[in-house]
Design a protein around this motif. Structure first.
Motif, short mmCIF file in Angstrom:
data_model
loop_
_atom_site.label_atom_id
_atom_site.label_comp_id
_atom_site.label_asym_id
_atom_site.label_seq_id
_atom_site.Cartn_x
_atom_site.Cartn_y
_atom_site.Cartn_z
N ASP A 34 0.82 -1.21 0.00
CA ASP A 34 0.00 0.00 0.00
C ASP A 34 0.86 1.26 0.00
OD1 ASP A 34 -2.22 -1.62 0.01
OD2 ASP A 34 -2.42 -1.59 2.19
N PHE A 35 1.60 1.43 -1.08
CA PHE A 35 2.42 2.62 -1.27
C PHE A 35 2.61 2.82 -2.77
CE2 PHE A 35 5.12 -1.03 -0.56
CZ PHE A 35 6.00 -1.00 -1.64
N VAL A 36 3.06 3.99 -3.16
CA VAL A 36 3.18 4.33 -4.57
C VAL A 36 4.64 4.56 -4.93
CG1 VAL A 36 2.50 5.94 -6.40
CG2 VAL A 36 0.89 5.38 -4.56
N LEU A 37 5.08 3.97 -6.03
CA LEU A 37 6.44 4.15 -6.54
C LEU A 37 6.42 5.11 -7.73
CD1 LEU A 37 7.48 0.38 -6.53
CD2 LEU A 37 8.24 2.13 -4.91
N THR A 38 7.59 5.60 -8.12
CA THR A 38 7.65 6.51 -9.26
C THR A 38 7.43 5.78 -10.58
OG1 THR A 38 10.06 6.23 -9.31
CG2 THR A 38 9.19 8.14 -8.12
N GLY A 39 7.59 4.48 -10.59
CA GLY A 39 7.37 3.69 -11.79
C GLY A 39 7.29 2.22 -11.47
N GLY A 40 6.83 1.44 -12.42
CA GLY A 40 6.63 0.01 -12.18
C GLY A 40 7.87 -0.84 -12.26
N GLU A 41 8.99 -0.26 -12.71
CA GLU A 41 10.20 -1.06 -12.90
C GLU A 41 10.71 -1.68 -11.61
OE1 GLU A 41 9.64 1.25 -16.45
OE2 GLU A 41 9.70 1.87 -14.34
N ILE A 42 10.74 -0.89 -10.54
CA ILE A 42 11.24 -1.41 -9.26
C ILE A 42 10.37 -2.58 -8.79
CG2 ILE A 42 11.61 -0.85 -6.83
CD1 ILE A 42 12.34 1.96 -7.71
N ALA A 43 9.07 -2.44 -8.95
CA ALA A 43 8.15 -3.52 -8.56
C ALA A 43 8.36 -4.74 -9.45
CB ALA A 43 6.71 -3.03 -8.65
N ALA A 44 8.54 -4.53 -10.75
CA ALA A 44 8.74 -5.64 -11.67
C ALA A 44 10.02 -6.40 -11.33
CB ALA A 44 8.80 -5.14 -13.11
N ILE A 45 11.07 -5.65 -11.00
CA ILE A 45 12.34 -6.28 -10.63
C ILE A 45 12.16 -7.15 -9.39
CG2 ILE A 45 14.65 -5.80 -9.70
CD1 ILE A 45 14.65 -3.31 -11.57
N ALA A 46 11.44 -6.64 -8.41
CA ALA A 46 11.22 -7.40 -7.17
C ALA A 46 10.43 -8.68 -7.44
CB ALA A 46 10.48 -6.53 -6.16
N VAL A 47 9.38 -8.57 -8.25
CA VAL A 47 8.54 -9.74 -8.53
C VAL A 47 9.32 -10.77 -9.34
CG1 VAL A 47 6.47 -10.55 -9.73
CG2 VAL A 47 6.38 -8.46 -8.35
N ILE A 48 10.02 -10.33 -10.36
CA ILE A 48 10.79 -11.26 -11.18
C ILE A 48 11.84 -11.97 -10.35
CG2 ILE A 48 12.45 -11.44 -13.10
CD1 ILE A 48 10.91 -9.14 -14.45
N ASP A 49 12.52 -11.23 -9.48
CA ASP A 49 13.53 -11.83 -8.62
C ASP A 49 12.92 -12.91 -7.74
OD1 ASP A 49 16.50 -11.17 -7.42
OD2 ASP A 49 15.11 -11.84 -5.86
N ALA A 50 11.78 -12.61 -7.11
CA ALA A 50 11.12 -13.56 -6.21
C ALA A 50 10.65 -14.80 -6.95
CB ALA A 50 9.95 -12.89 -5.51
N VAL A 51 10.21 -14.62 -8.20
CA VAL A 51 9.69 -15.74 -8.99
C VAL A 51 10.82 -16.56 -9.60
CG1 VAL A 51 8.37 -16.34 -11.06
CG2 VAL A 51 7.51 -14.58 -9.52
N ALA A 52 11.78 -15.89 -10.23
CA ALA A 52 12.83 -16.59 -10.96
C ALA A 52 13.71 -17.44 -10.06
CB ALA A 52 13.68 -15.59 -11.73
N ARG A 53 13.94 -17.01 -8.83
CA ARG A 53 14.81 -17.77 -7.93
C ARG A 53 14.20 -19.11 -7.53
NH1 ARG A 53 14.15 -17.22 -2.56
NH2 ARG A 53 16.36 -16.89 -2.14
N LEU A 54 12.89 -19.28 -7.80
CA LEU A 54 12.22 -20.54 -7.49
C LEU A 54 12.27 -21.52 -8.66
CD1 LEU A 54 9.01 -19.16 -5.70
CD2 LEU A 54 11.15 -19.95 -4.66
N VAL A 55 12.76 -21.06 -9.82
CA VAL A 55 12.87 -21.93 -10.99
C VAL A 55 13.99 -22.95 -10.75
CG1 VAL A 55 13.45 -22.00 -13.45
CG2 VAL A 55 12.00 -20.17 -12.55
#
Length: 225
Positions: free
Chosen positions: A134-155
């Motif tokens: 529940d907060f706002v970032l200046t852009g979606g890139e930081i969020a995308a990086i976090a999600v990809i990191d969390a997902v990819a490390r489980l591959v």
């Protein structure tokens, strides 16, 4: 190989973030592939503008539908899959969602900016919305990086050892137990004796107790769930 494609105004943020460490190595070894597509390249405006004033008035600018849709259309059919829009209005991202997404072969991430994205392209592409909190970032890139990191490390193959993530925080709904390494004594503080005992049963029991205790102290809401 898992394919993660990011639609963004700042592709260098994505490529640089994943060119190092574990995920950089995982790409070289062929476990995952992370690509960034520059939405601005699909603008039909001479100045490469991708935003305009919102209908109805209001502060800020809104990303236009056309460049986003054309950027998506440029993705090869075999690389298309679920489309995720990083938005504070989305469902909260959790470890469970990361585990579910790790089974997807292809995922496309859309990074918004300014006051958001023209709703029509979100409807046309049937995007899923995910939020980091529940907060706002200046852009979606930081969020995308976090999600990809969390997902990819489980591959499989990315971390090398499956148990590396099976015993982490949130994997069983609890926070992870305390970790220690050498030396055995640091500034008068000693490693718990049980960890030096070599008794695997007692160590596992201690770790479980510590996970419960740490969760109760730091995140009691997890126990309530």
């Amino acid at each position: 190989m898992k394919q993660y494609t990011v639609l963004t105004l700042f592709p260098e943020m994505i490529t640089q973030a994943f060119s190092h460490s574990i995920l950089g190595r995982a790409q070289k070894e062929g476990h995952i592939c992370i690509e960034a597509i520059d939405i601005r390249e699909f603008s039909k405006n001479k100045q490469k503008h991708v935003d305009d004033y919102p209908y109805g008035g209001g502060a800020g600018m809104v990303m236009q539908a056309q460049p986003i849709y054309d950027a998506y259309a440029s993705i090869a059919e075999q690389k298309r899959g679920r489309i995720i829009y990083l938005s504070p209005q989305g469902k909260p991202f959790t470890q469970k969602i990361a585990e579910q997404l790790s089974f997807e072969k292809n995922i496309i991430f859309l990074c918004g900016h300014y006051e958001g994205v023209d709703e029509r392209v979100l409807e046309e592409l049937k995007v899923e919305e995910i939020s980091l909190g529940d907060f706002v970032l200046t852009g979606g890139e930081i969020a995308a990086i976090a999600v990809i990191d969390a997902v990819a490390r489980l591959v499989p193959g990315v971390l090398g050892k499956e148990e590396s993530f099976q015993q982490e925080s949130f994997s069983d709904g609890l926070l992870e137990y305390p970790q220690y390494t050498r030396p055995a004594v640091f500034m008068g503080r000693t490693v718990p004796e049980v960890l030096l005992s070599g008794h695997h049963g007692k160590i596992q029991q201690w770790r479980k107790e510590q996970s419960l205790l740490r969760t109760k102290q730091k995140r009691p809401d997890l126990l309530e769930k």
